[in-house]
Scaffold this motif. Structure first.
Motif, PDB file in Angstrom:
ATOM      1  N   GLU A  73       0.826  -1.206   0.000  1.00 17.44           N
ATOM      2  CA  GLU A  73       0.000   0.000   0.000  1.00 17.44           C
ATOM      3  C   GLU A  73       0.856   1.250   0.000  1.00 17.44           C
ATOM      4  OE1 GLU A  73       0.434  -0.333   4.511  1.00 17.44           O
ATOM      5  OE2 GLU A  73       1.226  -1.164   2.659  1.00 17.44           O
ATOM      6  N   THR A  74       2.126   1.105   0.441  1.00 13.76           N
ATOM      7  CA  THR A  74       3.079   2.206   0.454  1.00 13.76           C
ATOM      8  C   THR A  74       4.470   1.609   0.566  1.00 13.76           C
ATOM      9  OG1 THR A  74       3.841   4.199   1.630  1.00 13.76           O
ATOM     10  CG2 THR A  74       2.892   2.445   2.963  1.00 13.76           C
ATOM     11  N   LEU A  75       5.481   2.357   0.125  1.00 14.22           N
ATOM     12  CA  LEU A  75       6.866   1.921   0.307  1.00 14.22           C
ATOM     13  C   LEU A  75       7.556   2.755   1.375  1.00 14.22           C
ATOM     14  CD1 LEU A  75       7.948   1.138  -3.372  1.00 14.22           C
ATOM     15  CD2 LEU A  75       7.142  -0.420  -1.588  1.00 14.22           C
ATOM     16  N   ASN A  76       6.757   3.387   2.218  1.00 19.34           N
ATOM     17  CA  ASN A  76       7.253   4.066   3.409  1.00 19.34           C
ATOM     18  C   ASN A  76       7.112   3.091   4.575  1.00 19.34           C
ATOM     19  OD1 ASN A  76       7.777   5.604   5.661  1.00 19.34           O
ATOM     20  ND2 ASN A  76       6.280   7.197   5.209  1.00 19.34           N
ATOM     21  N   GLU A 206      11.390  16.100   2.060  1.00 22.80           N
ATOM     22  CA  GLU A 206      11.116  16.626   0.722  1.00 22.80           C
ATOM     23  C   GLU A 206       9.788  16.132   0.155  1.00 22.80           C
ATOM     24  OE1 GLU A 206      13.033  16.284  -3.810  1.00 22.80           O
ATOM     25  OE2 GLU A 206      14.271  15.848  -2.044  1.00 22.80           O
ATOM     26  N   HIS A 207       9.507  14.850   0.351  1.00 15.99           N
ATOM     27  CA  HIS A 207       8.318  14.259  -0.271  1.00 15.99           C
ATOM     28  C   HIS A 207       7.111  14.197   0.657  1.00 15.99           C
ATOM     29  CE1 HIS A 207      10.460  13.181  -3.931  1.00 15.99           C
ATOM     30  NE2 HIS A 207      11.428  12.644  -3.196  1.00 15.99           N
ATOM     31  N   GLY A 208       7.305  14.336   1.952  1.00 13.38           N
ATOM     32  CA  GLY A 208       6.190  14.356   2.883  1.00 13.38           C
ATOM     33  C   GLY A 208       5.309  13.121   2.749  1.00 13.38           C
ATOM     34  N   ASP A 209       4.008  13.327   2.602  1.00 15.44           N
ATOM     35  CA  ASP A 209       3.059  12.217   2.498  1.00 15.44           C
ATOM     36  C   ASP A 209       3.280  11.365   1.251  1.00 15.44           C
ATOM     37  OD1 ASP A 209       1.884  12.972   4.851  1.00 15.44           O
ATOM     38  OD2 ASP A 209       0.226  14.063   3.909  1.00 15.44           O
ATOM     39  N   GLN A 210       4.012  11.880   0.278  1.00 17.59           N
ATOM     40  CA  GLN A 210       4.267  11.139  -0.954  1.00 17.59           C
ATOM     41  C   GLN A 210       5.571  10.343  -0.910  1.00 17.59           C
ATOM     42  OE1 GLN A 210       1.978  10.937  -3.551  1.00 17.59           O
ATOM     43  NE2 GLN A 210       0.762  11.898  -1.918  1.00 17.59           N
ATOM     44  N   PHE A 211       6.222  10.321   0.264  1.00 20.31           N
ATOM     45  CA  PHE A 211       7.484   9.596   0.373  1.00 20.31           C
ATOM     46  C   PHE A 211       7.312   8.127   0.008  1.00 20.31           C
ATOM     47  CE2 PHE A 211      10.404   6.911   2.830  1.00 20.31           C
ATOM     48  CZ  PHE A 211      11.615   7.353   2.335  1.00 20.31           C
ATOM     49  N   GLY A 212       6.154   7.559   0.304  1.00 24.74           N
ATOM     50  CA  GLY A 212       5.901   6.159   0.005  1.00 24.74           C
ATOM     51  C   GLY A 212       5.978   5.818  -1.463  1.00 24.74           C
ATOM     52  N   LYS A 213       5.932   6.820  -2.329  1.00 22.60           N
ATOM     53  CA  LYS A 213       6.084   6.605  -3.775  1.00 22.60           C
ATOM     54  C   LYS A 213       7.478   7.012  -4.253  1.00 22.60           C
ATOM     55  CE  LYS A 213       1.153   7.302  -4.759  1.00 22.60           C
ATOM     56  NZ  LYS A 213       0.908   5.904  -5.152  1.00 22.60           N
ATOM     57  N   HIS A 214       8.295   7.540  -3.337  1.00 21.92           N
ATOM     58  CA  HIS A 214       9.663   7.965  -3.668  1.00 21.92           C
ATOM     59  C   HIS A 214      10.618   7.498  -2.571  1.00 21.92           C
ATOM     60  CE1 HIS A 214       7.871  10.632  -6.720  1.00 21.92           C
ATOM     61  NE2 HIS A 214       6.985  10.937  -5.786  1.00 21.92           N
ATOM     62  N   PRO A 215      10.663   6.199  -2.290  1.00 20.27           N
ATOM     63  CA  PRO A 215      11.425   5.702  -1.138  1.00 20.27           C
ATOM     64  C   PRO A 215      12.936   5.820  -1.319  1.00 20.27           C
ATOM     65  CG  PRO A 215      10.640   3.878  -2.463  1.00 20.27           C
ATOM     66  CD  PRO A 215      10.020   5.110  -3.043  1.00 20.27           C
ATOM     67  N   VAL A 216      13.609   6.209  -0.248  1.00 25.63           N
ATOM     68  CA  VAL A 216      15.074   6.304  -0.239  1.00 25.63           C
ATOM     69  C   VAL A 216      15.578   5.735   1.085  1.00 25.63           C
ATOM     70  CG1 VAL A 216      17.073   7.827  -0.352  1.00 25.63           C
ATOM     71  CG2 VAL A 216      15.013   8.391  -1.662  1.00 25.63           C
ATOM     72  N   GLY A 217      16.428   4.722   1.005  1.00 25.83           N
ATOM     73  CA  GLY A 217      16.992   4.121   2.209  1.00 25.83           C
ATOM     74  C   GLY A 217      18.484   3.934   2.081  1.00 25.83           C
ATOM     75  N   LYS A 225      11.087   2.570 -10.026  1.00 25.86           N
ATOM     76  CA  LYS A 225       9.715   2.973 -10.342  1.00 25.86           C
ATOM     77  C   LYS A 225       8.728   1.982  -9.745  1.00 25.86           C
ATOM     78  CE  LYS A 225       9.282   0.562 -14.800  1.00 25.86           C
ATOM     79  NZ  LYS A 225       8.906   0.683 -16.217  1.00 25.86           N
ATOM     80  N   TRP A 226       7.490   2.433  -9.622  1.00 33.53           N
ATOM     81  CA  TRP A 226       6.383   1.612  -9.126  1.00 33.53           C
ATOM     82  C   TRP A 226       5.187   1.850 -10.035  1.00 33.53           C
ATOM     83  CZ3 TRP A 226       3.908   2.257  -3.571  1.00 33.53           C
ATOM     84  CH2 TRP A 226       2.911   1.293  -3.392  1.00 33.53           C
ATOM     85  N   THR A 227       4.820   0.837 -10.766  1.00 34.18           N
ATOM     86  CA  THR A 227       3.619   0.878 -11.597  1.00 34.18           C
ATOM     87  C   THR A 227       2.504   0.205 -10.810  1.00 34.18           C
ATOM     88  OG1 THR A 227       4.966   0.740 -13.603  1.00 34.18           O
ATOM     89  CG2 THR A 227       2.598   0.307 -13.829  1.00 34.18           C
ATOM     90  N   SER A 230       1.074  -3.478 -10.781  1.00 35.23           N
ATOM     91  CA  SER A 230       1.783  -4.167 -11.856  1.00 35.23           C
ATOM     92  C   SER A 230       3.178  -4.600 -11.412  1.00 35.23           C
ATOM     93  CB  SER A 230       1.891  -3.262 -13.089  1.00 35.23           C
ATOM     94  OG  SER A 230       2.648  -3.903 -14.113  1.00 35.23           O
ATOM     95  N   GLU A 231       4.071  -3.631 -11.118  1.00 34.90           N
ATOM     96  CA  GLU A 231       5.421  -4.014 -10.749  1.00 34.90           C
ATOM     97  C   GLU A 231       6.129  -2.905  -9.978  1.00 34.90           C
ATOM     98  OE1 GLU A 231       7.560  -4.815 -14.362  1.00 34.90           O
ATOM     99  OE2 GLU A 231       7.933  -2.699 -14.764  1.00 34.90           O
ATOM    100  N   ILE A 232       7.133  -3.314  -9.188  1.00 35.30           N
ATOM    101  CA  ILE A 232       8.040  -2.409  -8.488  1.00 35.30           C
ATOM    102  C   ILE A 232       9.447  -2.761  -8.942  1.00 35.30           C
ATOM    103  CG2 ILE A 232       8.966  -1.718  -6.243  1.00 35.30           C
ATOM    104  CD1 ILE A 232       6.225  -2.575  -5.063  1.00 35.30           C
ATOM    105  N   VAL A 233      10.155  -1.788  -9.481  1.00 40.15           N
ATOM    106  CA  VAL A 233      11.481  -2.030 -10.039  1.00 40.15           C
ATOM    107  C   VAL A 233      12.545  -1.406  -9.139  1.00 40.15           C
ATOM    108  CG1 VAL A 233      12.997  -1.716 -12.025  1.00 40.15           C
ATOM    109  CG2 VAL A 233      10.534  -2.032 -12.382  1.00 40.15           C
ATOM    110  N   LEU A 234      13.517  -2.217  -8.741  1.00 41.71           N
ATOM    111  CA  LEU A 234      14.652  -1.772  -7.944  1.00 41.71           C
ATOM    112  C   LEU A 234      15.941  -2.085  -8.693  1.00 41.71           C
ATOM    113  CD1 LEU A 234      13.600  -3.261  -4.463  1.00 41.71           C
ATOM    114  CD2 LEU A 234      12.925  -1.058  -5.446  1.00 41.71           C
TER     115      LEU A 234
END
Length: 559
Positions: A73-76, A206-217, A225-227, A230-234
């Motif tokens: 549901e999120t990548l946060n 930087e991304h606030g509530d949208q961090f879950g669509k722009h994850p950085v660890g 990307k996350w479609t 469909s798919e999550i590409v790492l």
């Protein structure tokens, strides 16, 4: 846990299911591999495949495609509550500590830690050579930012896992304190979870509530990307240098890419592996496992998912199931062995306790204690005044004895099938079971409009029972107290369990709670979920953590 023979009691509705046992493919050779949690996980295929795998060395490069049964549901990690999300988190984020066995913790991003005498302050010394994917240094400020985020948002599983977290303090650049409002022994287990993977504070702001669509660890893979659905590409993090201690590979991933494909439909998911569209797929249906094992092109990895077993929970505030004898009658009439053998074909173990066997405090004395006894079940209902009518169902004061069984759809892990079998079994003692299989269970649970509800949860500490049983953890207040239990003695035991520093005393406390659940028929444990991954024989190095989730640190693809 040893396998046991199922009861011979079989209803007519399950005949077709039993035929599946007869037509299932023959099992093949089996080899044991040590999982990341120090327990034995199963990796099975043909004998030739297993032998060849033992001689294979990691190969650099390649793309692993891995099919997930559902979508995150999120990548946060600090905002997520979905188990499937955890499978992705471990590749993007690292945690402070690693839990390799019940009550055992190893350094990870934290090189060491201390706990104050009163148990209220944890001080972590941090690695000084780690950077986030965006170049931000990993340090005490970054860890504090994660603690602050949880305190400010109260989102996701992480907040519950960290219990009475009250604040944090930067001691110096690489030392951070976590402060608790009361002693909470599961704290280290909570921060070892993928739900407390440490995000980049720069990206989080930087991304606030949208961090879950722009994850950085800081993890072995960077987000590409996350479609949706469909798919999550790492892609490989070439600078990775901070794997958990269990990983044999101490540097960057052998893989160039890791792609998670979202394939909810079981047949399509297993078919994708068999056709070569993906190299691995999770949650393989029991009826397909033997066939995959028997094919030299593939192998199966399996690990027990720890936390609570899948169990049926009585609503103890719903009459007549607020009476112990009524619940005990149901407990004695349900043939759990038959259900597990019929539906899971020997690939899932029968559960005897609400806690799974791999968790601290599991009470093994409960094994084999409850067996089907229709005569005793009928006797208990007779004593309560429920008389059998001409239609075969019991009634009292003109009211039919009805049990409302609430079950979510779709048919995850054949749980809808369990409901149908239970309905037929309870008819044998004159109980009318009304099945309500629906996607909208939340409203009905909030209203208490159910008598029986089945579920399981994942956690590496027995404190998971607090959320299930404490009077303050009702569903309407964010908990999962499906039994709607309100017992001061159980509340005290749960509070003692999470505040007691002595592991042996904790075992005694949780053992007593499990006995209470069984003796009072609050829950009916059904099965222990075995997380299964079908993979091409070219995939090497896949292991599992204590929760039964896959780890990709050592994965490579042979040519």
């Amino acid at each position: 846990m040893k396998k046991r023979l199922a009861s011979t009691f079989v209803t007519s509705v399950t005949v077709s299911l039993l035929l599946a046992v007869f037509i299932a493919g023959c099992s093949s050779g089996k080899a044991s591999v040590q999982s990341s949690a120090g327990k034995t996980a199963s990796s099975e295929g043909s004998k030739e495949t297993v032998s060849a795998a033992a001689e294979t060395k990691p190969v650099q490069g390649g793309e692993l495609t891995f099919a997930l049964a559902t979508s995150p549901e999120t990548l946060n990690p600090l905002a997520s509550g979905f188990a499937v999300s955890h499978r992705v988190f471990r590749n993007i984020y690292d945690s402070l500590v690693f839990q390799d066995a019940p009550g055992s913790f190893q350094p990870w991003l934290a090189t060491s830690w201390t706990k104050s005498d009163d148990g209220l302050t944890y001080t972590f010394k941090l690695r000084e050579d780690v950077k986030f994917h965006d170049g931000t240094p990993f340090n005490a400020e970054a860890v504090k930012a994660s603690f602050d985020y949880l305190l400010a948002t109260s989102k996701g599983q992480a907040r519950a896992l960290l219990g009475p977290l009250a604040g944090s303090k930067v001691v110096d650049e690489f030392t951070v304190e976590a402060q608790l409002s009361k002693r909470f022994e599961p704290f280290l287990s909570g921060i070892s979870s993928g739900f407390f993977g440490i995000p980049s504070p720069k990206a989080l702001e930087e991304h606030g509530d949208q961090f879950g669509k722009h994850p950085v660890g800081t993890g072995p893979f960077k987000f590409v990307k996350w479609t949706e659905n469909s798919e999550i590409v790492l892609e490989k993090n070439p600078d990775y240098n901070s794997p958990p201690p269990i990983a044999e590979n101490k540097g960057p991933s052998y893989l160039d890419k890791l792609v998670f494909k979202i394939i909810p439909e079981e047949a399509t998911r297993i078919g994708s592996v068999q056709s070569g569209q993906v190299l691995a797929a999770e949650t393989i249906p029991p009826q397909n496992i033997d066939a995959v094992k028997g094919d030299a092109r593939f192998k199966v990895g399996q690990a027990i998912t720890n936390g609570t077993a899948f169990s049926l929970y009585f609503n103890t505030q719903s009459a007549p199931w607020d009476e112990v004898k009524a619940r005990q009658a149901i407990q004695l009439a349900i043939d759990v062995d038959m259900i597990v053998k019929t539906l899971y074909l020997g690939h899932y173990e029968r559960a005897w306790s609400t806690l799974t066997p791999g968790i601290l405090g599991y009470n093994a004395t409960l094994e084999n204690q409850i067996q089907p006894d229709l005569a005793k079940a009928n006797q208990l209902l007779d004593e309560l005044g429920w008389q059998t009518g001409s239609d075969g169902y019991r009634a009292k004061d003109g009211k039919k004895l009805t049990l409302k069984y609430l079950e979510p759809s779709p048919n995850r892990e054949k749980r809808n099938d369990i409901a149908v079998i239970v309905q037929q079994q309870l008819k044998e003692i004159g109980v009318n079971v009304e099945l309500n299989i629906t996607k909208d269970t939340s409203t009905l649970i909030s209203q208490g409009d159910y008598d029986l509800f089945g579920n399981a949860q994942v956690k590496a500490d027995p404190d998971i029972l607090t959320n299930l049983l404490h009077s303050e953890r009702q569903f309407t207040t964010g908990g999962t107290n499906w039994p709607r239990l309100s017992d001061p003695n159980i509340d005290r035991l749960l509070e003692s369990g999470y505040s007691e520093p002595d592991a042996e005393k904790r075992k005694v406390i949780y053992g007593e709670i499990q006995h209470y659940l069984s003796d009072n028929a609050i829950t009916i444990p059904i099965y222990v979920f075995s997380y299964t991954v079908a993979q091409a024989s070219s995939v090497e190095g896949l292991t599992f953590d204590l929760l039964g989730y896959p780890l990709f640190y050592d994965v490579s693809i042979t040519k």
